[in-house]
Design an enzyme around this catalytic site. Structure first.
Site, PDB file in Angstrom:
ATOM      1  NE  ARG A 258     -56.823  27.410   8.570  1.00  0.00           N
ATOM      2  CZ  ARG A 258     -57.556  26.355   8.214  1.00  0.00           C
ATOM      3  NH1 ARG A 258     -58.856  26.502   8.017  1.00  0.00           N
ATOM      4  NH2 ARG A 258     -56.995  25.183   8.055  1.00  0.00           N
ATOM      5  NE  ARG A 273     -65.537  32.307   9.562  1.00  0.00           N
ATOM      6  CZ  ARG A 273     -65.401  31.385   8.597  1.00  0.00           C
ATOM      7  NH1 ARG A 273     -64.225  31.195   8.048  1.00  0.00           N
ATOM      8  NH2 ARG A 273     -66.425  30.697   8.185  1.00  0.00           N
ATOM      9  CD  GLU A 347     -65.256  23.067   6.848  1.00  0.00           C
ATOM     10  OE1 GLU A 347     -65.936  23.817   6.107  1.00  0.00           O
ATOM     11  OE2 GLU A 347     -64.023  22.984   6.784  1.00  0.00           O
ATOM     12  CB  SER A 350     -62.164  19.961   5.321  1.00  0.00           C
ATOM     13  OG  SER A 350     -62.726  20.353   4.111  1.00  0.00           O
ATOM     14  NE  ARG A 389     -64.604  25.874  13.154  1.00  0.00           N
ATOM     15  CZ  ARG A 389     -64.724  26.196  11.872  1.00  0.00           C
ATOM     16  NH1 ARG A 389     -65.131  25.291  10.992  1.00  0.00           N
ATOM     17  NH2 ARG A 389     -64.426  27.416  11.459  1.00  0.00           N
TER      18      ARG A 389
END
Length: 426
Positions: A258, A273, A347, A350, A389
């Site tokens: 990403r 991130r 988060e 998802s 994460r």
RNA sequence: GGAGCAGUGGCCGAGCGGCUGAUGGCGACGGUCUUGAAAACCGUUUUACCCUUUGGGUAACGGGGGUUCGAAUCCCUCCUGCUCCGCCA
């Protein structure tokens, strides 16, 4: 993608969806272009019928009469090609606009502009209170010599990292645990390509819109997928499935890429991130039924919650509000794990439900035995676990006063039975 | 990367300028026969869109473009697969 017939019938519904989800799309223009296309197509079809009819008589004719008919045909063909030109002009605009129309959400999705307006559904687990000064995962990673962000950044730029020793093992361990869990649930394990053609990106709904978040291999016109949702959901793209194949349930482990464009300065600390990580993703492809979709949405959420429970991490489940939903998502549950250093639930998962939005873009259908029609499938997906994460709450919540980190019980088999990660003895 | 061959309906496989949306076979489905099943026989069996009352029309033979009054059939181009050669983790 939305059925254009639905947009014709009820444009207001889709304008509202665009407002709620905060997407900008000119639906009136879409309808104008659509009307133009319909009109031109109709005319073209009439002329083609005429040409075919007249053309059939040609071999039977001779002399003057033949010449006359041929002249007439050439006139008709000119008209036809003019209409064809017009259609070719309108079609790309239609395609672009129709790909941008967002899907309306379920009624129970909260309307709101960002994550602050999402609604908590439930909490699980107890947030740990420390009786010593806890370290964050970056400090722990350095002290235990299991995370090296400095060298990651030096070699690969910002938001890159190395995992080392027990850090790498813990990372793979949690992934392996999650994959084994999904295989136990009957999901088909998959190893997938992550360089995807534009069709797969468009089919899953990432394009148009997320091009700037995607690493692009221009020389080969391929894109690095940000999630295994892309290869898994598009796996049967363009096919007509047999009804008895459904539901398809997949779990894949893949590296995810990403760009995080536009996130400069946001979440820059630690492993939250990052540009590259590994993830186990679950995807369900099922029949065209709201009830069945809803059932699987709960199922894939429950799968991930079970993983969180097994890891004994405190989390909450959130019903994500309209402003934070993607174009295609009808409803989305996020699972957020408690992260001590961020002093918040953040988060980690998802779970998205799309109904036929993705399947329609991909032309993914099945033969419905009842109606004997080819219907679009429904698709859903959810994170099973994304690492590193997930290492943030694991390291931070499992740390001990002596600087060591206890390894979650379910991960120990993946780390040679080891119970603790201890500081390096220098 | 170079050379050659190929891509037709759920599958196999014909067709090689109009009568072919496409012969035939297999599979699948419905029926006849049978106590039941098998066999045999009869029938059905691509999709999208448009107009509509039964019904009619348009498009699609890997994708796109061209030649032609007319293309699955001829030409160009791209893609995919196979074989051989080259290169290479």
């Amino acid at each position: 993608m939305i059925d254009i017939k639905q947009i014709r019938e009820n444009p207001e519904k889709f304008k509202k969806a665009a407002r709620d989800k905060r997407f900008d799309v000119d639906i009136d223009r879409l309808l104008t272009v659509d009307a133009g296309i319909q009109e031109n197509k109709k005319q073209l079809q009439d002329i083609t019928t005429e040409i075919n009819k007249v053309g059939k008589s040609v071999p039977k004719l001779a002399g003057d009469q033949k010449q006359k008919v041929l002249a007439e045909l050439s006139k008709l063909k000119q008209k036809a090609s003019a209409l064809d030109e017009k259609l070719k002009e309108l079609q790309p605009e239609f395609d672009l606009l129709s790909l941008q129309v967002p899907q309306p959400t379920d009624d129970d999705v909260p309307v709101g502009k960002d994550d602050s307006e999402s609604v908590e559904i439930r909490k699980d687990g107890k947030v740990r209170q420390f009786d010593f000064e806890p370290k964050d995962h970056v400090q722990l990673g350095a002290a235990l010599d299991i995370i090296d962000i400095e060298r990651g950044v030096r070699l690969a730029g910002t938001r890159n990292y190395f995992l080392k020793g027990d850090g790498a093992l813990l990372h793979w361990g949690v992934l392996r645990f999650a994959m084994d869990f999904m295989v136990g649930k009957g999901y088909v394990p998959m190893s997938v390509p992550v360089l995807m053609k534009d069709e797969a990106m468009t089919g899953t709904g990432f394009f148009p819109g997320s091009e700037d978040q995607t690493y692009r291999m221009e020389a080969d016109q391929l894109n690095l997928a940000g999630t295994a949702e892309v290869p898994l959901t598009a796996f049967r793209m363009g096919e007509i499935l047999k009804a008895d194949e459904l539901p398809l349930k997949f779990a894949a482990m893949s590296t995810c890429f990403r760009r995080e464009a536009g996130a400069a300065g946001k979440d820059t600390y630690g492993l939250y991130r990052i540009h590259q990580f590994d993830k186990i993703e679950q995807v369900v492809i099922c029949e065209n039924s709201v009830e069945v979709s809803n059932k699987f949405h709960e199922e894939i959420l429950a799968n991930s919650e079970a993983v969180m429970k097994a890891l004994e991490l405190p989390y909450r489940v959130v019903n994500v509000c309209t402003g934070d939903l993607g174009r295609g998502q009808v409803k989305k549950y996020d699972i957020e794990a408690w992260m001590p250093s961020r002093k918040n639930y953040c988060e980690t998962h998802s779970a998205s439900k799309f109904y036929e939005f993705q399947a329609r873009r991909m032309d993914l259908r099945y033969k419905d035995p009842a109606s004997k029609k080819n219907l679009f499938c429904h698709t859903l997906n959810n994170t099973v676990v994304a690492s590193p994460r997930i290492l943030i709450p694991i390291l931070e919540l499992y740390q001990n006063a002596d600087g060591s980190v206890t390894i979650p019980k379910v991960l120990r088999p993946y780390m040679g039975g080891k119970e603790k990660i201890t500081p390096r003895q220098d």
